[in-house]
Each structure stands twice: as structure tokens, then as C-alpha cells.
Scaffold this motif. Structure first.
Motif, short mmCIF file in Angstrom:
data_model
loop_
_atom_site.label_atom_id
_atom_site.label_comp_id
_atom_site.label_asym_id
_atom_site.label_seq_id
_atom_site.Cartn_x
_atom_site.Cartn_y
_atom_site.Cartn_z
N GLU A 137 0.81 -1.21 0.00
CA GLU A 137 0.00 0.00 0.00
C GLU A 137 0.84 1.26 0.00
O GLU A 137 0.38 2.32 -0.39
CB GLU A 137 -0.94 0.00 1.21
N LYS A 138 2.07 1.14 0.41
CA LYS A 138 2.97 2.29 0.46
C LYS A 138 3.97 2.29 -0.68
O LYS A 138 4.33 3.36 -1.20
CB LYS A 138 3.72 2.28 1.80
N ASP A 139 4.43 1.11 -1.09
CA ASP A 139 5.53 1.01 -2.04
C ASP A 139 5.12 0.59 -3.44
O ASP A 139 5.96 0.56 -4.34
CB ASP A 139 6.57 0.01 -1.51
N LEU A 140 3.86 0.23 -3.64
CA LEU A 140 3.40 -0.19 -4.96
C LEU A 140 2.58 0.95 -5.55
O LEU A 140 1.43 1.16 -5.19
CB LEU A 140 2.54 -1.46 -4.86
N GLY A 141 3.22 1.71 -6.46
CA GLY A 141 2.57 2.88 -7.03
C GLY A 141 1.59 2.54 -8.14
O GLY A 141 1.59 1.44 -8.69
N LEU A 142 0.76 3.51 -8.50
CA LEU A 142 -0.20 3.32 -9.58
C LEU A 142 0.53 3.13 -10.90
O LEU A 142 1.48 3.85 -11.20
CB LEU A 142 -1.12 4.54 -9.67
N GLY A 143 0.09 2.16 -11.67
CA GLY A 143 0.68 1.91 -12.98
C GLY A 143 1.95 1.10 -12.95
O GLY A 143 2.52 0.81 -14.01
N VAL A 144 2.41 0.71 -11.77
CA VAL A 144 3.63 -0.09 -11.65
C VAL A 144 3.27 -1.57 -11.73
O VAL A 144 2.37 -2.01 -11.01
CB VAL A 144 4.35 0.20 -10.31
N PRO A 145 3.92 -2.35 -12.60
CA PRO A 145 3.63 -3.79 -12.67
C PRO A 145 3.80 -4.44 -11.30
O PRO A 145 4.87 -4.36 -10.69
CB PRO A 145 4.64 -4.31 -13.69
N MET A 146 2.76 -5.12 -10.83
CA MET A 146 2.77 -5.65 -9.46
C MET A 146 3.88 -6.66 -9.24
O MET A 146 4.63 -6.58 -8.26
CB MET A 146 1.42 -6.29 -9.13
N MET A 147 4.00 -7.67 -10.12
CA MET A 147 4.98 -8.72 -9.90
C MET A 147 6.41 -8.18 -9.92
O MET A 147 7.26 -8.61 -9.15
CB MET A 147 4.81 -9.82 -10.95
#
Length: 338
Positions: A137-147
Motif C-alpha cells: 500500500e505504500k511502495d506499490l505505485g499506480l501503474g507499476v507492474p505488481m509482480m
């Protein structure tokens, strides 16, 4: 050599110190007559504590020491010998952290539904305690590939990525002998797929359809996959074959048991399975309780016909040594994170 329990359990009391396998021998000297420490440490009891020991820590009553990294008010004390032993380790970790400002202490793995609930609460508690946490929730930005972001988060964490990759010797031989042909086949299959997409675009365009299928992300896909394979091979520990593995594989072929099938050359597949089963059996016998996953996309050989379930015989063989099956890396990741 006995290992001190202070870093995990602390020596908050005389009974705790006496129960430690590494320190119980010095317990009588410290608490019986307050003697027995080496030069540079106070050998007499001081209710107010004394300062200036050679380990860089602070001694406090009964010959205990509070290292420089201990937070104010912490009830955990160490012996001077423990401080001297742990200080170089702490210094090395701090030097590594200074050179990698993005390094985190741990990677918080959680279910998606918990991201705003229990996972968030745990994250806040850890952060309040001074622990640097990778949290989606803090380090995964919008539009960034999750894996990709998760992989980077694991790589940047001191803990949370304790993954050991075992590769059967037969697999390493297959990769070395066939990787070039597989790469060519994959590239040809990708080009065939892209050509089919273009033909479909032409057909739907003739009927006025808008918004063609975007496949730009597949450009260079095969060339990008090769370094990933090379990385797996590099980090993997090869599981060697022995006569026992070969004998059991031969018996599996003759019975036949999954992955062997009548009318198919199955010896190599059976050698791979038996090598993993033997390795897992030895690890379990040695006391390993961590999850183990056998990852193989060869579902045609392992799944029952027209199902997504393992054949009964191979499921039983894997369960005997505590191995789960995963048909892809995503499923393997899920099994390991539970």
C-alpha cells in the motif's frame, strides 16, 4: 559450539541467563562472586552501573552490558562477551544499509483483502518500532507492474526472501542441451501469434470495430525471458542423481506411475521427480519444516485427464515428503507465502 539466546529471548533475569546454553557456565561466576570477566570490564557489583567497557557498550548492574544500538528503556541486557561478539555483526549490517538507502528490514506479505486491515495494522506497529517495512500500500505505485515491484521489494529486504531453489541435475542437463532450440521455437510461436492478431485486426476493422488489441508488450518477450532463466540457473542448487534415484525412476517407468505413461519415453521425467522426492525426504529428516514446492508447467504429465488436479499417485508421493505442486511461478509464490 553453544549459541547464546540473548538476541532472541534476552537475559532479563538471572534465571534466563542461567538457562542460556552459552552463558550458564559464567552465571555462577557473575552472580556468585561477581568475578571472572576478562580485563577491561568491572568485576564488582555496582548498583548504578559503570561505563567505558571495551566493547563500546554500557555496563549495567551485575556485569550486564547495554550495547550502543539498544533503545532507551529496553529491558534487554547482554553480557560484555555477547556485546563484543554481536557488535561486528551489527556494524556490518549498518555499513550495508548505508550503502543501500532503499534497503528494508523486512518484506510484508499479506492477502489482498488484508491490505487495509490487519496487514496495515502490523505495518504501522513495525514502523513505530523502527522497523523499515516494504508494504504494497505504500511502495506499490499506480501503474507499476505488481509482480515486478514485488520482486524488487523482496530483493531490497534483509528478510522475507529466504528462498532456496533446487534444480535436479537432469533439468540442468536439459536446459544446457535444449535452451537454444526452445528459444527459437518460442520466437517462432510468438511471431505466429502476432501474425494471427494482425489478421484478426483486418477482419474486425472491416466491420468497423474500434480499439485493436494491444500486443506491444510482447515485443522482445523471448529475449527478456532468457536472462530470467539464466538467473534461475545461477541461483539454483543442483540436486545430483545417484543409483537410488535411477533405480526408483526405472521402477516408476515400469509400473507405470506419474509422470510415466505407456508408449512414451518417460525415464528423464521420472528421474527428475525421484531426485526431488529424495532431496525433500533428506531435508525433512534433518528437521526442515519450511514449505517446499515442485514447480513444473508440464501439467499434461501430472494432472489427471480433463482436470486441474494432480494424478492420485503423484499427489500421494509428494505429500509423503511435504511437497506441494505448482504449475507456474505465480502458483509457487502463492504456496510459499501461505
Amino acid at each position: 559450539m553453544a549459541r547464546c539466546t540473548a538476541p532472541v529471548e534476552g537475559h532479563r533475569s538471572s534465571s534466563a541467563a542461567a538457562a542460556c546454553p552459552a552463558c550458564r557456565g559464567s552465571y555462577g561466576r557473575r552472580y556468585g562472586g561477581y568475578t571472572g570477566y576478562g580485563s577491561g570490564y568491572s568485576s564488582s557489583y555496582s548498583s548504578g552501573g559503570s561505563y567505558g567497557n571495551s566493547s563500546g557498550g554500557r555496563s549495567s548492574g551485575s556485569g550486564s552490558a547495554r550495547p550502543r544500538w539498544s533503545r532507551t528503556g529496553s529491558p534487554v541486557f547482554y553480557t560484555p562477551a555477547q556485546v563484543a561478539s554481536l557488535t561486528p555483526v551489527r556494524d556490518a549490517i549498518e555499513r550495508e544499509a548505508a550503502g543501500r538507502p532503499g534497503l528494508r528490514d523486512c518484506f510484508l506479505c499479506h492477502a489482498w483483502d488484508d491490505r487495509q486491515g490487519s496487514a496495515k495494522q502490523l505495518h504501522d506497529l513495525l514502523e513505530a518500532a523502527g522497523v523499515k517495512v516494504w508494504f504494497s500500500e505504500k511502495d506499490l505505485g499506480l501503474g507499476v507492474p505488481m509482480m515486478r515491484a514485488i520482486d524488487k521489494g523482496l530483493a531490497a529486504s534483509k528478510t522475507g526472501s529466504g528462498l532456496t531453489v533446487l534444480m535436479a541435475q537432469q533439468v540442468s542437463l536439459e536446459i544446457a542441451g535444449n535452451v537454444a532450440n526452445v528459444e527459437q521455437e518460442a520466437q517462432a510461436a510468438l511471431q505466429k501469434f502476432l501474425a494471427q492478431v494482425e489478421r484478426i485486426h483486418d477482419v474486425v476493422g472491416a466491420y468497423g470495430a474500434q480499439g485493436p488489441l494491444q500486443v506491444r508488450h510482447l515485443n522482445g518477450h523471448v529475449s527478456r525471458a532468457r536472462p530470467v532463466l539464466d538467473r534461475w540457473v545461477q541461483v539454483a542448487k543442483v540436486v545430483p542423481h545417484n543409483d537410488g534415484v535411477a533405480s526408483r525412476a526405472f521402477r516408476r517407468v515400469n509400473e507405470p506411475r506419474t509422470p510415466a505413461r505407456r508408449g512414451k519415453e518417460s525415464m528423464k521425467d521420472c528421474v527428475i521427480v525421484e531426485a526431488y522426492i529424495e532431496a525433500a525426504s533428506q531435508l525433512r529428516a534433518a528437521g526442515m519444516t519450511a514449505p517446499m514446492v515442485f514447480a513444473s508447467s508440464n501439467t499434461k504429465e501430472y494432472f489427471a485427464p480433463n482436470t486441474r488436479h494432480l494424478q492420485v499417485d503423484i499427489a500421494a508421493d509428494l505429500a509423503t515428503v511435504g511437497i506441494e505442486y505448482a504449475p507456474n511461478w505465480g502458483a509457487a509464490r502463492h504456496s510459499l507465502a501461505r
